[in-house]
Design a protein around this motif. Structure first.
Motif, short mmCIF file in Angstrom:
data_model
loop_
_atom_site.label_atom_id
_atom_site.label_comp_id
_atom_site.label_asym_id
_atom_site.label_seq_id
_atom_site.Cartn_x
_atom_site.Cartn_y
_atom_site.Cartn_z
N ASP A 301 -7.45 22.42 62.50
CA ASP A 301 -6.78 22.08 63.77
C ASP A 301 -5.62 21.12 63.53
O ASP A 301 -4.55 21.26 64.13
N VAL A 302 -5.85 20.13 62.68
CA VAL A 302 -4.80 19.15 62.38
C VAL A 302 -3.62 19.82 61.70
O VAL A 302 -2.45 19.56 62.03
N GLU A 303 -3.92 20.70 60.76
CA GLU A 303 -2.85 21.43 60.06
C GLU A 303 -2.01 22.22 61.06
O GLU A 303 -0.77 22.24 60.98
N GLU A 304 -2.65 22.85 62.02
CA GLU A 304 -1.92 23.62 63.02
C GLU A 304 -1.06 22.71 63.90
O GLU A 304 0.05 23.08 64.29
N SER A 305 -1.55 21.51 64.18
CA SER A 305 -0.83 20.59 65.06
C SER A 305 0.42 20.00 64.42
O SER A 305 1.43 19.79 65.10
N VAL A 306 0.36 19.72 63.13
CA VAL A 306 1.48 19.01 62.49
C VAL A 306 2.41 19.94 61.72
O VAL A 306 3.47 19.51 61.26
N ARG A 307 2.05 21.21 61.59
CA ARG A 307 2.79 22.10 60.70
C ARG A 307 4.27 22.21 61.07
O ARG A 307 5.15 22.12 60.21
N SER A 308 4.59 22.37 62.36
CA SER A 308 5.97 22.64 62.75
C SER A 308 6.90 21.46 62.51
O SER A 308 8.10 21.66 62.30
N GLY A 309 6.37 20.26 62.52
CA GLY A 309 7.24 19.09 62.34
C GLY A 309 7.12 18.43 60.98
O GLY A 309 7.76 17.41 60.72
N ARG A 310 6.33 19.01 60.10
CA ARG A 310 6.06 18.36 58.82
C ARG A 310 7.21 18.58 57.84
O ARG A 310 7.85 19.61 57.81
N PHE A 311 7.44 17.55 57.02
CA PHE A 311 8.38 17.69 55.90
C PHE A 311 7.91 16.78 54.78
O PHE A 311 7.04 15.93 54.95
N PHE A 312 8.49 16.96 53.59
CA PHE A 312 8.11 16.16 52.43
C PHE A 312 9.34 15.45 51.88
O PHE A 312 10.42 16.05 51.76
N GLY A 313 9.19 14.16 51.58
CA GLY A 313 10.30 13.35 51.10
C GLY A 313 10.54 13.53 49.62
O GLY A 313 9.97 14.42 48.97
N GLU A 314 11.40 12.65 49.08
CA GLU A 314 11.79 12.74 47.68
C GLU A 314 10.60 12.55 46.74
O GLU A 314 10.54 13.13 45.67
N LYS A 315 9.64 11.71 47.12
CA LYS A 315 8.47 11.45 46.28
C LYS A 315 7.28 12.31 46.70
O LYS A 315 6.14 11.96 46.43
N GLU A 316 7.60 13.43 47.34
CA GLU A 316 6.56 14.36 47.80
C GLU A 316 5.61 13.71 48.80
O GLU A 316 4.46 14.15 48.94
N GLU A 317 6.08 12.66 49.48
CA GLU A 317 5.28 12.03 50.51
C GLU A 317 5.47 12.79 51.82
O GLU A 317 6.59 13.15 52.19
N MET A 318 4.36 13.02 52.49
CA MET A 318 4.41 13.78 53.73
C MET A 318 5.04 12.96 54.85
O MET A 318 4.75 11.78 55.03
N GLY A 319 5.94 13.59 55.60
CA GLY A 319 6.53 12.99 56.78
C GLY A 319 6.43 13.94 57.96
O GLY A 319 6.02 15.11 57.80
N TRP A 320 6.79 13.46 59.12
CA TRP A 320 6.71 14.31 60.31
C TRP A 320 7.80 13.91 61.29
O TRP A 320 8.12 12.73 61.45
N LYS A 321 8.38 14.91 61.95
CA LYS A 321 9.42 14.68 62.94
C LYS A 321 9.28 15.72 64.04
O LYS A 321 9.06 16.91 63.75
N PRO A 322 9.38 15.31 65.31
CA PRO A 322 9.23 16.29 66.40
C PRO A 322 10.39 17.29 66.42
O PRO A 322 11.53 16.94 66.12
N THR A 323 10.08 18.51 66.77
CA THR A 323 11.10 19.53 66.93
C THR A 323 11.81 19.35 68.27
O THR A 323 11.33 18.62 69.15
N GLU A 324 12.93 20.03 68.43
CA GLU A 324 13.66 19.92 69.69
C GLU A 324 12.83 20.46 70.85
O GLU A 324 12.91 19.94 71.97
N ASP A 325 12.05 21.50 70.60
CA ASP A 325 11.20 22.03 71.67
C ASP A 325 10.18 20.99 72.13
O ASP A 325 9.86 20.91 73.31
N MET A 326 9.66 20.21 71.18
CA MET A 326 8.70 19.17 71.55
C MET A 326 9.35 18.09 72.41
O MET A 326 8.69 17.49 73.27
N CYS A 327 10.63 17.84 72.19
CA CYS A 327 11.33 16.78 72.93
C CYS A 327 11.78 17.23 74.31
O CYS A 327 12.12 16.38 75.15
N THR A 328 11.79 18.52 74.55
CA THR A 328 12.24 19.04 75.84
C THR A 328 11.35 18.53 76.97
O THR A 328 10.12 18.61 76.90
N GLY A 329 11.98 18.02 78.02
CA GLY A 329 11.25 17.52 79.18
C GLY A 329 10.79 16.08 79.05
O GLY A 329 10.23 15.52 80.01
N ARG A 330 11.03 15.45 77.92
CA ARG A 330 10.63 14.05 77.73
C ARG A 330 11.83 13.13 77.97
O ARG A 330 12.98 13.48 77.67
#
Length: 867
Positions: A301-330
């Protein structure tokens, strides 16, 4: 939330005591269960259970406890009683309106309404006008001649938990609901002791019976199954072979009137003791918070929730950022100067703030909370697991999270310089700490509501900790200097970027912190003048060696103005959200009430204070109580007196509890310590499940879909009850972790002499408060028989218990030192005192060491009178 609400007195969840030590007619468990309307016992539980395995297990339990027990003569036992402080509310329907309630109380005298209080209106501006609880004045004529005495009695029943979230359904048979009908059980952790009747038999274990002695001393001893043997197959690293802890299960309802002790089953060796790893394992199991790893379904469930906004940095550290669709209406606050203030080591950042000075002289405050409900759909596997855990457990050396790490530390945590989804409460208020009225100051025309709730997207510009924020408040840094002293404001906590690049400057952030502090302190002053109560106990903080287990330093955790700054705005945000839920979610509203303290316990403190200090404490309500403590602080030259009275008042305090508004009378919604008509928790959804429910309810009110909310009022109340149980379990586990590390610290750094103050006197023990450690503990007279002559008796003049001790020899008592001629301390062979009369508030010289028998604990021994 003020510490009193988390540190208030509490019982051990489920132990029912019979009496307070006075002689009464014999009562059987069956009689008592009849009074509780639980007389059907284990047999009824078996009938209700659909699982054949549970039925067979219960039959084995009954057969085991009846076998061979009739010919054994047992000695009577007594157990120390902790006050039952579980608040109980009457069930009711929410249909009764406020106007109907006002009509029902027309005939009552001196009815007080919350909106009648002018200071309340300026501070909180409650839109729901509720009746206040009637005040019950206290007197200084005690009705209990044994005030301050330790109560004791016999355990006659162990009640099951009030509610339970149950277990996860099987992934192979998801439609199987048998897990919801399992008989409640409780895990017991303790040591084994052989029954005296069998100790003379075959030393190799022939047919001896064992008792399990729980670490939790408010529980009785449990009879182990026949054939139980000590497990000596594994050698502990400790010097003594008896340092082994065992676990067992108690099935609620299996203790019958014909049995001396309740039975336990499935007994097995758990671990060793007297070291960090084993003690931590034991405290997690004992308190029911040994959650283990997250199940695979939850991680999916967690994997499904974070998949669309997940990215990996230079040191292969996991990061996350909301997509534009997630920001719509906020509402977009990404360019707003938002920042966090948290403990130095915090990883799960729940809350961020912003402040804006308005043209009319008011300020806008924004409290932005991690939008956890966005990531955990209702009824999903991760949601069910979060409800089961209900809260994050904080230990000295570890954290047991409510949510998996990708959520609690990455996607949800409001880290600096990254975009995050939030749920925000934004309001306008005056510089003096009062809430603004609708329409603004000096305006004849109504304006848009000054309170706004909604989902937002933010980007925190700085990750401050409390120490850095306090340096800013104290103007040790950011006073216009060209180069910031990183000693007071570390580089890693400074805002990055420049104004042109969309960032924010150090001076701007510092100005915001000081503005918030000014408003918060003005509001705090008004709150306490209006009856808010703070009984803050000492919380110890530990610094560990590099191994992460050995305590190197131990000191009280400092509470600064920077902590209070955050507290003020979180309290107000929680209140405003509670108000919205009451007016729009009605009976489904998740509230957190705090019932008044136990009257008998409060009266005992009143009586003892009058007798010991000739000081009157008015416990009519929180206002009079806080006024009494403030006056005591002004009039008494000894600060220890205030500390001891405060410590004594914490014992009869009830814990705050979650509930559904429609399940209690409106008058019972109030929060005693905060002195407000209603309250909730909105600000920590990463670590508290009730906050997740509050977020969902709040969004439902904004979407006008409250009637379609997936949980009924009853289901919400049941979930709230489970959260109360788990919060208490987590609190006990945290406190036990503190005690383990304090014990290990004292093992290497024993205290030979410090101040102790008696807070309670019993027949064989007395309670001592050690101010330097912020700890109350029981001192056992049996441990002093080699050094002292002891006389424990009841005073015939007033019926109070007293203990008189005197040294047995002229040799110095271990731990006692005497000043030599040159002013240094050295041992003395001459008595410096003849006798010591131990009563309530007697000052003692005590020594603090580590008790290296299971369960490991702090041992306090009397040295003599405190000079």
């Amino acid at each position: 939330e003020p510490l009193v609400m988390e540190e208030g007195g509490d019982c051990d969840g489920g132990v029912v005591m019979d009496g307070d030590g006075t002689k009464k007619e014999d009562i059987t468990i069956a009689d008592y269960m009849t009074n509780l309307e639980l007389n059907s016992g284990a047999e009824e539980s078996c009938k209700e259970a659909s699982d054949d395995k549970a039925k067979k297990e219960m039959e084995c339990v009954k057969a085991d406890i009846m076998a061979g027990m009739a010919d054994v003569d047992y000695e009577e036992e007594e157990y120390l009683i902790e006050e039952d402080v579980n608040a109980k509310g009457e069930n009711m329907e929410f249909e009764e309106s406020i106007n109907d309630e006002e009509e029902n109380i027309d005939d009552e005298e001196e009815v007080e309404m919350w909106q009648d209080d002018e200071v309340q209106m300026s501070l909180w501006d409650p839109v729901v006008n509720l009746r206040k609880k009637s005040k019950k004045p206290t007197t200084n004529q005690g009705h209990d001649k044994s005030q301050g005495a330790q109560r004791h009695g016999k355990v006659i029943s162990i009640l099951p938990p009030k509610s339970s979230a149950g277990q996860q359904p099987s992934e192979f048979t998801p439609t199987d609901e048998s897990h919801k009908q399992q008989i409640p059980k409780r895990t017991i952790v303790g040591t084994l002791t052989q029954l005296p009747s069998y100790q003379g038999g075959d030393s190799k274990g022939g047919g001896g019976r064992y008792l399990l002695v729980p670490n939790n001393k408010s529980l009785p001893r449990f009879m182990c199954p026949s054939g139980t043997k000590e497990d000596k197959s594994k050698d502990d690293d400790n010097a003594n072979n008896n340092k082994t802890l065992y676990r067992a299960e108690y099935t609620h309802g299996s203790w019958h009137a014909s049995n001396k002790w309740p039975p336990c089953t499935h007994i097995s060796r758990l671990c060793g003791t007297c070291n960090v790893q084993d003690e931590t394992k034991a405290l997690l199991v004992e308190n029911g918070v040994d959650h283990g790893e997250f199940p695979p379904a939850v991680l999916r469930d967690v994997e499904e929730s974070v998949r669309s906004g997940r990215f990996f940095g230079e040191k292969e550290e996991m990061g996350w950022k909301p997509t534009e669709d997630m920001c719509t209406g906020r509402r977009d606050y990404r360019k707003q100067r938002v920042f966090t203030i948290d403990p130095t080591t915090a990883k799960d950042l729940d809350d961020a703030l912003h402040v804006t000075m308005l043209a009319d002289g008011r300020v806008e405050i924004g409290v932005h909370i991690a939008d956890v409900s966005h990531f955990i759909p209702s009824k999903s596997a991760v949601d069910e697991e979060a409800l089961r855990r209900a809260t994050t457990v904080y230990l000295v050396n570890d954290v047991i999270p409510m949510l998996p790490r990708p959520l609690c530390e990455i996607a949800c945590s409001l880290n600096e310089n990254v975009e995050r989804l939030a749920f925000s409460c934004v309001w306008r208020m005056n510089m003096d700490g009062t809430l603004s009225k609708k329409g603004g100051v000096g305006s004849g025309k109504p304006k848009k509501d000054d309170i706004w709730y909604g989902r937002t997207v933010i980007k925190s510009c700085a990750r401050l900790d409390y120490a850095t924020a306090q340096n800013i408040i104290d103007k040790k840094v950011a006073n216009g200097e060209n180069q910031v002293d990183e000693t007071f404001w570390p580089k890693s906590r400074q805002p990055t970027g420049c104004k042109e690049g969309g960032g924010h400057t150090i001076d701007e952030v510092a100005s915001d912190v000081r503005l918030m502090h000014k408003v918060a302190m003005a509001r705090r002053k008004l709150r306490f003048e209006n009856g808010a109560l703070a009984l803050n106990g000492v919380k110890l903080a530990f610094q560990l060696e590099t191994d992460g287990e050995t305590p190197k330093l131990c000191a009280p955790y400092p509470i600064r103005d920077s902590n209070r700054l955050i507290e003020e705005f979180m309290l107000l945000a929680n209140f405003l959200v509670a108000q919205r839920l009451i007016t729009h979610a009605h009976g489904r509203a998740v509230l957190r009430n705090h019932a008044p303290p136990i009257e008998l316990g409060m009266q005992q403190v009143v009586d003892v204070s009058k007798e010991s200090f000739n000081f009157d404490i008015d416990t009519t309500d929180s206002t009079t109580l806080q006024e009494s403590l403030s006056r005591l602080g002004r009039e008494c030259k000894d600060p220890l007196v205030v500390q001891c009275v405060t410590e004594s008042l914490m014992t009869p305090m009830r814990p705050a509890e979650y509930m559904a508004a429609g399940e209690l009378e409106e008058v019972d919604w109030q929060h005693f310590a905060l002195n407000i008509p209603y309250y909730t928790h909105f600000t920590s959804p990463i670590r508290r499940y009730p906050d997740v429910m509050v977020h969902r309810l709040l969004q439902a009110t904004l979407d006008e879909e409250i009637e379609d909310f997936p949980m009924t009022q009853k289901e919400i109340h049941t979930a709230a009850g489970h959260c109360n149980d788990m919060r208490m379990s987590a609190k006990k586990a945290s406190e036990r972790s503190d005690r383990v590390f304090l014990s290990l610290y004292l093992k290497n750094n024993p205290i030979s002499s410090t101040l102790g103050i008696c807070l309670g006197v019993g027949e064989k023990t007395f309670t001592v408060f050690v101010p330097s450690l912020g700890m109350s503990t029981r001192v056992f007279l049996q441990e002093h028989e080699d050094e002292f002559n002891i006389n424990s008796f009841e005073d015939s003049n007033n019926g109070k218990r007293r203990i008189v001790i005197s040294p047995k020899t002229k040799n110095a008592v271990p731990g006692m030192t005497q000043p030599s001629d040159d002013g240094s301390s050295s041992s003395s062979n001459e008595d410096s005192w003849k006798s010591l009369d131990i009563r309530i508030f007697t000052k003692l010289e005590v020594a603090c060491t580590c008790k290296m028998q299971p369960p490991i604990d702090v041992r306090v021994k009397v040295v003599g009178p405190m000079k």
